[in-house]
Write an enzyme that holds these catalytic residues in place. Structure first.
Site, PDB file in Angstrom:
ATOM      1  N   VAL A 133      17.710 -10.566 -19.120  1.00  0.00           N
ATOM      2  CA  VAL A 133      18.421 -11.733 -19.644  1.00  0.00           C
ATOM      3  C   VAL A 133      19.137 -12.517 -18.553  1.00  0.00           C
ATOM      4  O   VAL A 133      19.601 -13.637 -18.808  1.00  0.00           O
ATOM      5  CB  VAL A 133      19.425 -11.338 -20.747  1.00  0.00           C
ATOM      6  CG1 VAL A 133      18.715 -10.655 -21.906  1.00  0.00           C
ATOM      7  CG2 VAL A 133      20.547 -10.448 -20.200  1.00  0.00           C
ATOM      8  N   ASN A 142      21.982  -9.318 -27.982  1.00  0.00           N
ATOM      9  CA  ASN A 142      22.511  -7.967 -28.102  1.00  0.00           C
ATOM     10  C   ASN A 142      22.626  -7.241 -26.765  1.00  0.00           C
ATOM     11  O   ASN A 142      23.455  -6.336 -26.627  1.00  0.00           O
ATOM     12  CB  ASN A 142      21.618  -7.149 -29.044  1.00  0.00           C
ATOM     13  CG  ASN A 142      21.995  -5.690 -29.065  1.00  0.00           C
ATOM     14  OD1 ASN A 142      23.020  -5.299 -29.602  1.00  0.00           O
ATOM     15  ND2 ASN A 142      21.156  -4.849 -28.463  1.00  0.00           N
ATOM     16  N   SER A 182      32.275  -7.249 -29.634  1.00  0.00           N
ATOM     17  CA  SER A 182      32.889  -5.935 -29.630  1.00  0.00           C
ATOM     18  C   SER A 182      34.315  -6.086 -30.129  1.00  0.00           C
ATOM     19  O   SER A 182      34.835  -7.207 -30.251  1.00  0.00           O
ATOM     20  CB  SER A 182      32.883  -5.395 -28.192  1.00  0.00           C
ATOM     21  OG  SER A 182      33.765  -4.317 -28.033  1.00  0.00           O
ATOM     22  N   TYR A 225      34.233  -5.551 -19.207  1.00  0.00           N
ATOM     23  CA  TYR A 225      33.558  -5.663 -20.505  1.00  0.00           C
ATOM     24  C   TYR A 225      34.404  -6.485 -21.476  1.00  0.00           C
ATOM     25  O   TYR A 225      33.902  -7.395 -22.142  1.00  0.00           O
ATOM     26  CB  TYR A 225      33.317  -4.261 -21.050  1.00  0.00           C
ATOM     27  CG  TYR A 225      32.524  -4.183 -22.333  1.00  0.00           C
ATOM     28  CD1 TYR A 225      31.145  -4.324 -22.328  1.00  0.00           C
ATOM     29  CD2 TYR A 225      33.158  -3.932 -23.548  1.00  0.00           C
ATOM     30  CE1 TYR A 225      30.412  -4.233 -23.499  1.00  0.00           C
ATOM     31  CE2 TYR A 225      32.434  -3.836 -24.721  1.00  0.00           C
ATOM     32  CZ  TYR A 225      31.063  -3.981 -24.695  1.00  0.00           C
ATOM     33  OH  TYR A 225      30.344  -3.884 -25.863  1.00  0.00           O
ATOM     34  N   ALA A 238      36.819  -8.664 -20.814  1.00  0.00           N
ATOM     35  CA  ALA A 238      36.922 -10.063 -20.394  1.00  0.00           C
ATOM     36  C   ALA A 238      35.677 -10.852 -20.768  1.00  0.00           C
ATOM     37  O   ALA A 238      35.761 -11.991 -21.264  1.00  0.00           O
ATOM     38  CB  ALA A 238      37.165 -10.131 -18.883  1.00  0.00           C
ATOM     39  N   LYS A 274      33.404 -10.081 -23.110  1.00  0.00           N
ATOM     40  CA  LYS A 274      33.228 -10.166 -24.556  1.00  0.00           C
ATOM     41  C   LYS A 274      34.198 -11.168 -25.176  1.00  0.00           C
ATOM     42  O   LYS A 274      33.875 -11.797 -26.196  1.00  0.00           O
ATOM     43  CB  LYS A 274      33.397  -8.788 -25.192  1.00  0.00           C
ATOM     44  CG  LYS A 274      32.254  -7.821 -24.860  1.00  0.00           C
ATOM     45  CD  LYS A 274      30.905  -8.311 -25.360  1.00  0.00           C
ATOM     46  CE  LYS A 274      29.812  -7.274 -25.173  1.00  0.00           C
ATOM     47  NZ  LYS A 274      28.489  -7.719 -25.679  1.00  0.00           N
ATOM     48  N   ILE A 332      30.761   2.445 -32.575  1.00  0.00           N
ATOM     49  CA  ILE A 332      29.476   2.665 -33.224  1.00  0.00           C
ATOM     50  C   ILE A 332      28.738   3.780 -32.477  1.00  0.00           C
ATOM     51  O   ILE A 332      28.690   3.791 -31.244  1.00  0.00           O
ATOM     52  CB  ILE A 332      28.616   1.388 -33.224  1.00  0.00           C
ATOM     53  CG1 ILE A 332      29.391   0.220 -33.867  1.00  0.00           C
ATOM     54  CG2 ILE A 332      27.301   1.628 -33.960  1.00  0.00           C
ATOM     55  CD1 ILE A 332      29.741   0.403 -35.325  1.00  0.00           C
TER      56      ILE A 332
END
Length: 275
Positions: free
Chosen positions: A78, A104, A157, A170, A172, A174, A203
Site C-alpha cells: 500500500v 485495513n 483503532s 501507531y 498518532a 490512527k 480484537i
C-alpha cells in the site's frame, strides 16, 4: 440476495489467518460482493512455520469460493504507487468497477517505549497506516465518481480515539486516519462517496497477540496477566473477534448506511481509557 450483490470490494492487509482483513473479506463476499483481497509480498509466521502471504491469500480465495462467493487475490504494497496503479488496472480490467475500499492494512512499527523509538520507525508507521490509505483513496475516488458513489472504510483503532502507553507511532497515525476520513467525507460527499472509520478495540488477531507477547516480555509478566490487566478496562472484560469488526464494516458498506458518513464507529466492548 446479498446486500452487496453487483458490488466490487477491495480489502487490503487480508492475509493473516486470524486477521480482521480476512474476516472482512469473508463477510463482504457473503453479502454478494466480488472481493479483491491483497497483501504485501512476504512471509507470515504461523505456529513457528513460515508461510507466504500469497499462499494465505489463495487459501482465503478458495475458502470464499467454496462458500459460493467470488474473490481474487493480488499482491499489493500500500506504500507503493506503482503497486496501486497495477492493482487498479487489474481490477478495472476484470470487473470494470470498484465500489468499496476497505483500508485495513496496518503496521505496529514504532509501537514501543516512546523515548526508544526512532524517526525511521515513525516514518514506516506513517507510510503504512496513513499514507497508504491516502494513496488508495486517491486511486479509487475517480472510479467511484463515475459510478455515482462508493464507500471508503478505514480501519482505525481505539488508538484513533484515545491512547495507551507504548503505542506512540501507531496512535498518532490512527488519529491521523480519522482526520483523513473526515476530510474525504466532507470533500466527496457531494459525489455520493461515503467515508467512515471503524475503530476496533482489543480484537483477538495475530497482531493483537503479538502486542500482548511484547508487553509480557517488557513488563516481566505472563501473557495471561497482561490480558487481565488490559481487558480490565473493557466493559465486556474480553477481547472481541475479527467477525465483530467485519459486521460493522458490512453495515457501513451496505444500503442501511446510506446516510452515514464521517463517523468513527467504536467496536470495543466498551473501552473508556483516554477517550
Amino acid at each position: 440476495m446479498g446486500t452487496l450483490n453487483g458490488k466490487v470490494a477491495l480489502v487490503t492487509g487480508a492475509s493473516a489467518p486470524k486477521g480482521i482483513g480476512r474476516a472482512i473479506a469473508q463477510r463482504l463476499a457473503k453479502e454478494g460482493a466480488d472481493v479483491v483481497i491483497t497483501d504485501i509480498n512476504g512471509t507470515f509466521k504461523q505456529q513457528d512455520i513460515e508461510v507466504t502471504r500469497a499462499d494465505l491469500l489463495q487459501g482465503l480465495v478458495q475458502d470464499i469460493m467454496s462458500q459460493g462467493g467470488s474473490a481474487i487475490a493480488l499482491t499489493l504494497d500500500v506504500t507503493s504507487s506503482r503497486d496501486i496503479a497495477a492493482m487498479m488496472e487489474h481490477v478495472l480490467t476484470k470487473f470494470e468497477r470498484l465500489d468499496i475500499l476497505v483500508n485495513n492494512a496496518g503496521s505496529l512499527s514504532g509501537s514501543d517505549n516512546f523515548l526508544s523509538t526512532s524517526p525511521a520507525q515513525w516514518t514506516s508507521s506513517f507510510e503504512v497506516n496513513l499514507l497508504g490509505p491516502m494513496m488508495l483513496s486517491q486511486a479509487v475516488i475517480p472510479q467511484m465518481r463515475k459510478l455515482g458513489g462508493g464507500r471508503i472504510i478505514n480501519i482505525g483503532s481505539t488508538g484513533s480515539l484515545g491512547a495507551e502507553p507504548g503505542f506512540g507511532a501507531y496512535t498518532a497515525m490512527k488519529h491521523g486516519l480519522v482526520g483523513l476520513t473526515k476530510t474525504l467525507a466532507a470533500e466527496f460527499g457531494p459525489d455520493g462517496i461515503l467515508c467512515n472509520t471503524v475503530c476496533p478495540g482489543f480484537i483477538a488477531t495475530d497482531m493483537h497477540e503479538a502486542a500482548n507477547t511484547r508487553l509480557s516480555q517488557e513488563q516481566g509478566k505472563s501473557v495471561t496477566e497482561i490480558k487481565q490487566s488490559r481487558y480490565s478496562n473493557v466493559a465486556l472484560r474480553d477481547a472481541g473477534l475479527p467477525e465483530d469488526v467485519a459486521n460493522a464494516v458490512a453495515f457501513l458498506a451496505g444500503p442501511d448506511a446510506q446516510y452515514v458518513t464521517g463517523i468513527s464507529l467504536p467496536v470495543t466492548g466498551g473501552v473508556p481509557f483516554g477517550i
